[in-house]
Design a protein around this motif. Sequence first.
Motif, PDB file in Angstrom:
ATOM      1  N   ARG A   5       0.705  -1.216  -0.159  1.00  0.00           N
ATOM      2  CA  ARG A   5      -0.153  -0.336  -0.118  1.00  0.00           C
ATOM      3  C   ARG A   5       0.752   1.157  -0.055  1.00  0.00           C
ATOM      4  NH1 ARG A   5      -3.798  -0.334   4.773  1.00  0.00           N
ATOM      5  NH2 ARG A   5      -4.238   1.935   4.133  1.00  0.00           N
ATOM      6  N   ARG A   6       0.472   2.368  -0.750  1.00  0.00           N
ATOM      7  CA  ARG A   6       0.987   3.746  -0.912  1.00  0.00           C
ATOM      8  C   ARG A   6       0.258   4.696  -0.156  1.00  0.00           C
ATOM      9  NH1 ARG A   6       3.493   3.771  -7.043  1.00  0.00           N
ATOM     10  NH2 ARG A   6       5.196   2.190  -6.427  1.00  0.00           N
ATOM     11  N   ASP A   7       0.894   5.627   0.216  1.00  0.00           N
ATOM     12  CA  ASP A   7       0.300   6.595   0.704  1.00  0.00           C
ATOM     13  C   ASP A   7      -0.503   7.542  -0.235  1.00  0.00           C
ATOM     14  OD1 ASP A   7      -0.520   8.725   2.323  1.00  0.00           O
ATOM     15  OD2 ASP A   7       1.537   9.701   2.372  1.00  0.00           O
ATOM     16  N   PRO A   8      -1.835   7.804   0.324  1.00  0.00           N
ATOM     17  CA  PRO A   8      -2.725   8.267  -0.916  1.00  0.00           C
ATOM     18  C   PRO A   8      -2.345   9.960  -1.318  1.00  0.00           C
ATOM     19  CG  PRO A   8      -3.957   7.982   1.102  1.00  0.00           C
ATOM     20  CD  PRO A   8      -2.529   7.581   1.170  1.00  0.00           C
ATOM     21  N   ARG A   9      -1.422  10.330  -0.360  1.00  0.00           N
ATOM     22  CA  ARG A   9      -0.913  11.707  -0.902  1.00  0.00           C
ATOM     23  C   ARG A   9       0.319  11.520  -1.957  1.00  0.00           C
ATOM     24  NH1 ARG A   9       0.362  13.885   4.759  1.00  0.00           N
ATOM     25  NH2 ARG A   9       0.818  11.818   5.095  1.00  0.00           N
ATOM     26  N   GLU A  10       1.206  10.187  -1.826  1.00  0.00           N
ATOM     27  CA  GLU A  10       2.072  10.101  -2.551  1.00  0.00           C
ATOM     28  C   GLU A  10       1.566   9.871  -4.185  1.00  0.00           C
ATOM     29  OE1 GLU A  10       5.650   6.783  -3.244  1.00  0.00           O
ATOM     30  OE2 GLU A  10       4.697   7.027  -1.258  1.00  0.00           O
ATOM     31  N   GLU A  11       0.421   8.874  -4.008  1.00  0.00           N
ATOM     32  CA  GLU A  11      -0.484   8.679  -5.316  1.00  0.00           C
ATOM     33  C   GLU A  11      -0.734   9.816  -6.080  1.00  0.00           C
ATOM     34  OE1 GLU A  11      -0.722   5.934  -6.803  1.00  0.00           O
ATOM     35  OE2 GLU A  11       0.591   4.938  -5.658  1.00  0.00           O
TER      36      GLU A  11
END
Length: 85
Positions: A5-11
Amino acid sequence: MSAGRRDPREEQVRRMLDGPHPALPPDLAARAVRHGGRRMRLRRAAHRTAGWLLALALVAFLLWAGIEQPWATEPAQVTPPLEDR
């Protein structure tokens, strides 16, 4: 945070960077050079002015110290009484 999982802000940042970039004005570089040159001249003038003011303050201090001699003691205004031995 798990590896999958990645950070939504990073996405969100990745999507913004991968997306279409806005067109830049054709004279942007020329304007930046003019602005930078103007800032350099103003900074140089401010430094030169500050240097002159510092030098003038130093000269004024040295003149005052040479004339007033604040390190010297003032002569006594009253003479000490005369003593008999």
